[in-house]
Design a protein around this motif. Structure first.
Motif, mmCIF file in Angstrom:
data_model
loop_
_atom_site.group_PDB
_atom_site.id
_atom_site.type_symbol
_atom_site.label_atom_id
_atom_site.label_comp_id
_atom_site.label_asym_id
_atom_site.label_seq_id
_atom_site.Cartn_x
_atom_site.Cartn_y
_atom_site.Cartn_z
ATOM 1 N N ASP A 29 0.836 -1.195 0.000
ATOM 2 C CA ASP A 29 0.000 0.000 0.000
ATOM 3 C C ASP A 29 0.873 1.248 0.000
ATOM 4 O O ASP A 29 1.975 1.237 0.549
ATOM 5 C CB ASP A 29 -0.918 -0.022 1.240
ATOM 6 N N GLY A 30 0.372 2.293 -0.627
ATOM 7 C CA GLY A 30 1.076 3.580 -0.599
ATOM 8 C C GLY A 30 1.672 4.001 -1.928
ATOM 9 O O GLY A 30 2.398 5.005 -1.985
ATOM 10 N N ARG A 33 0.415 7.566 -2.812
ATOM 11 C CA ARG A 33 1.029 8.619 -1.987
ATOM 12 C C ARG A 33 2.497 8.818 -2.347
ATOM 13 O O ARG A 33 3.009 9.936 -2.344
ATOM 14 C CB ARG A 33 0.870 8.279 -0.494
ATOM 15 N N ARG A 80 -12.249 2.027 -8.289
ATOM 16 C CA ARG A 80 -11.392 3.204 -8.538
ATOM 17 C C ARG A 80 -11.728 3.786 -9.910
ATOM 18 O O ARG A 80 -12.351 3.122 -10.742
ATOM 19 C CB ARG A 80 -9.921 2.803 -8.464
HETATM 20 MG MG MG Z 1 -4.046 2.378 -0.684
#
Ligand code: MG
Ligand code: IPE
Ligand code: IPE
Length: 249
Positions: A29-30, A33, A80
């Protein structure tokens, strides 16, 4: 801290490495970001995420870990924006084409978990070719969780079980925990010993709901594209220091 080289990998702590997990599962995850921090499009984060997967596969193979499950795309991720989903599916196909020779040469056996029927035919075909091609390999088992949901996996299992019940292949009083396990996507894969989640979130997000009953959890704030061998070794060291009791004394 002392350190020792183990199969070419520098292990902090000065010990050899007994008690490694047999099955490591990762909620990567990430990526988004990571890209945003750099002013890049989200897809650039996913590309960097693929490079991190490569590093993980190499390190796990060298350490002799048996199974690596990577949560690559959840059933919820279909919600998404279309452009991101399309980009991710394209990246999936491209990555299989680009990496399959090297995976095969390393003896990696690729398997997939999830509702593959949801994945567009071109990417699905590439994946299934990769699975077929590496089926006889004896090294690390790389389990790609794609269009995967823990609840979806259980629903699929219960449907298959109900089918066998109605055909008389299974009796109600025969159903135990091991029976449920046999109807999951990969009954031959042992439950994950260690689940790693990156990017500072502390949740399972519908990952391996059944299989994680006694998994050890490791959370790190590191964003997935920055997760490297050093981070993996830190997670493994942490895991090795734990006492797993499974409810016993
Ligand atoms: Mg995520
Ligand atoms: C993980 O990164 C990869 C997938 C879920 C496909 P994210 O895309 O969730 O990245 P963040 O959480 O938005 O940073
Ligand atoms: C979990 O990450 C799914 C994958 C890593 C593929 P998400 O980014 O989709 O999870 P939430 O939405 O933050 O729980």
């Amino acid at each position: 801290m002392d350190s020792k080289t183990f199969k070419g990998i520098n292990i902090p702590g000065g010990k050899a490495l007994p008690d490694l997990p047999v099955h490591v599962a990762v909620i990567m995850d990430g990526n988004g970001r990571w890209a945003r921090k750099r002013g890049l499009p989200r897809l650039a984060g996913h590309r960097a995420g693929v490079r991190a997967v490569k590093r993980m596969v190499t390190a796990c193979g060298e350490l002799g870990i048996g199974y690596l499950t990577i949560y690559a795309f959840s059933v919820e991720n279909w919600m998404r924006p279309k452009a991101e989903v399309r980009g991710l599916m394209r990246l999936l196909g491209e990555s299989v084409i680009k990496e399959i020779d090297e995976l095969d040469a390393k003896g990696v056996k690729v398997v997939v978990s999830g509702r593959l029927e949801d994945i567009e035919p071109a990417a699905r075909r590439l994946l299934m070719d990769g699975v077929a091609r590496t089926a006889g390999n004896r090294g690390l088992v790389l389990n790609l969780a794609l269009s995967y949901g823990g609840r979806a996996e259980l629903v699929d299992a219960f449907r298959a079980m109900a089918g066998d019940l109605s055909r008389g292949r299974l009796k109600t009083d025969e159903i135990g925990e091991d029976t449920v396990g046999r109807y999951l996507y990969h009954p031959e894969i042992p439950d994950p010993d260690l689940i790693i989640r990156t990017s500072g979130e502390h949740r399972l997000s519908n990952f391996l709901i059944w299989e994680s009953a006694y998994s050890e959890m490791y959370f790190t704030r590191v964003l997935w594209p920055d997760f490297d061998r050093k981070e993996l070794l830190a997670a493994l060291e942490d895991y090795r220091g734990r006492e797993r009791r499974f409810g016993r004394l």
